[in-house]
Write an enzyme that holds these catalytic residues in place. Structure first.
Site, PDB file in Angstrom:
ATOM      1  N   SER A 153       0.862  -1.188   0.000  1.00  0.00           N
ATOM      2  CA  SER A 153       0.000   0.000   0.000  1.00  0.00           C
ATOM      3  C   SER A 153       0.895   1.234   0.000  1.00  0.00           C
ATOM      4  O   SER A 153       2.057   1.163   0.439  1.00  0.00           O
ATOM      5  CB  SER A 153      -0.905   0.009   1.244  1.00  0.00           C
ATOM      6  OG  SER A 153      -1.556   1.254   1.387  1.00  0.00           O
ATOM      7  N   TYR A 166      -2.521  -0.862  10.187  1.00  0.00           N
ATOM      8  CA  TYR A 166      -2.510  -1.243   8.777  1.00  0.00           C
ATOM      9  C   TYR A 166      -1.244  -0.737   8.095  1.00  0.00           C
ATOM     10  O   TYR A 166      -0.567  -1.483   7.380  1.00  0.00           O
ATOM     11  CB  TYR A 166      -3.748  -0.685   8.071  1.00  0.00           C
ATOM     12  CG  TYR A 166      -3.849  -1.082   6.613  1.00  0.00           C
ATOM     13  CD1 TYR A 166      -4.336  -2.327   6.245  1.00  0.00           C
ATOM     14  CD2 TYR A 166      -3.448  -0.212   5.598  1.00  0.00           C
ATOM     15  CE1 TYR A 166      -4.429  -2.709   4.907  1.00  0.00           C
ATOM     16  CE2 TYR A 166      -3.534  -0.573   4.261  1.00  0.00           C
ATOM     17  CZ  TYR A 166      -4.021  -1.818   3.922  1.00  0.00           C
ATOM     18  OH  TYR A 166      -4.094  -2.185   2.599  1.00  0.00           O
TER      19      TYR A 166
END
Length: 246
Positions: A153, A166
C-alpha cells in the site's frame, strides 16, 4: 495503469494460490489467473464467497480451481503444515502465491489504538503471511519458475497519520518481500515482489474512505495487468521490486 498485455496462455499449467480469494482484488486475480490457464487454489475464510468464485471460473470453462477454507486470524502452526502437505499431495508443487488477504483495522491515532486491535491486524496482515510464505516455500522451490507476490500500500511505503496498524503491517510486508527476494536471489527459481493496488473499487476502500465516490476508482478487474505480469514468465528476473498497479 500498469502497461502490460498478457497472452491468453500466459499461466497455462501453473498452480497458483490466492489468499482472500472470495471477493475484491483477490477474486479478480483468481479469475484472471484461471482465464490465462492456471489452476487456482482459492483460500479464504468465507466458504460461500470462495464457492461463488469457484462456480464462475468453472462456468467460464477454465481449469478447475480448488476451494480452501482457511482463517488466517486463528490458524495454528500445524494447520499451515497440513495445508502444505495437502497441496503437495494434490498438486505436487506450487508455481505462484499471491498474498492478497488483509484487514484494515481502526483508522485512529496510535495513542488511541488498542493493543488488541493492533495485534489482530498484525496477525492477519503479517504473521499469517509469514507463516504461509515459510511453509509453502519448499513447494515453490519445486517449480521451475515461481513467483511470490505481496500486496502492499502507499501507506506502507511512506508513513501516514491515522493509518496505525494497517500502515505498520504494510511496512512489514515490504520488509518481508525484500528479505525473501534477497534470500532466493540466484539460489532458487523463486522471485518476490510487491504490488501497491492504489485506490480501487473494493469494500476495504469504502471502509477506509466512506465519503468517497467509488465510481471514481477503477474496478479490481481493471488493475489486473501488473498481477498477471508478476505471476507469469515475462517477469523472470524481476525480484525485490515494489510495483504500482496504477
Amino acid at each position: 495503469m500498469f502497461d502490460y498485455s498478457a497472452r491468453p496462455d500466459l499461466l497455462e499449467g501453473r498452480v497458483i494460490l490466492v489468499t482472500g480469494a472470495g471477493r475484491g482484488i483477490g477474486a479478480a486475480a483468481a479469475k484472471a489467473y484461471a482465464a490465462h490457464g492456471a489452476t487456482v487454489l482459492l483460500l479464504g475464510k468465507t466458504e460461500a464467497n470462495l464457492t461463488q468464485v469457484y462456480d464462475e471460473i468453472e462456468a467460464a470453462g477454465h481449469p478447475q480451481p480448488a476451494v480452501i477454507p482457511f482463517n488466517l486470524e486463528t490458524a495454528l502452526p500445524h494447520q499451515y503444515d497440513e495445508l502444505a502437505a495437502m497441496i503437495e499431495t494434490e498438486f505436487g508443487h506450487l508455481d505462484g502465491l499471491l498474498h492478497n488477504a488483509s484487514i484494515i483495522g481502526p483508522r485512529t491515532p496510535l495513542e488511541q489504538l488498542s493493543g488488541e486491535n493492533f495485534m489482530r491486524v498484525m496477525q492477519v496482515n503479517v504473521n499469517a503471511m509469514f507463516m504461509l510464505t515459510s511453509t509453502l516455500l519448499p513447494l515453490l522451490k519445486l517449480s521451475k519458475d515461481a513467483s511470490v507476490v505481496f500486496t502492499s500500500s502507499s501507506v506502507g511505503r511512506k508513513g501516514r497519520a491515522y493509518w496505525g496498524a494497517y500502515g505498520v503491517s504494510k511496512f512489514a510486508t515490504e520488509g518481508l518481500m525484500q528479505t525473501l527476494a534477497d534470500e532466493v536471489d540466484t539460489v532458487a527459481p523463486v522471485r518476490s515482489n510487491s504490488i501497491n493496488p492504489g485506490a480501487t473499487r473494493t469494500s476495504m476502500r469504502a471502509q477506509a474512505y466512506p465519503g468517497e465516490n467509488p465510481l471514481n476508482n477503477p474496478t479490481p478487474e481493471e488493475i489486473m495487468p501488473v498481477y498477471l505480469y508478476l505471476m507469469g514468465p515475462d517477469s523472470q528476473g524481476v525480484n525485490g521490486q515494489a510495483l504500482n498497479a496504477q
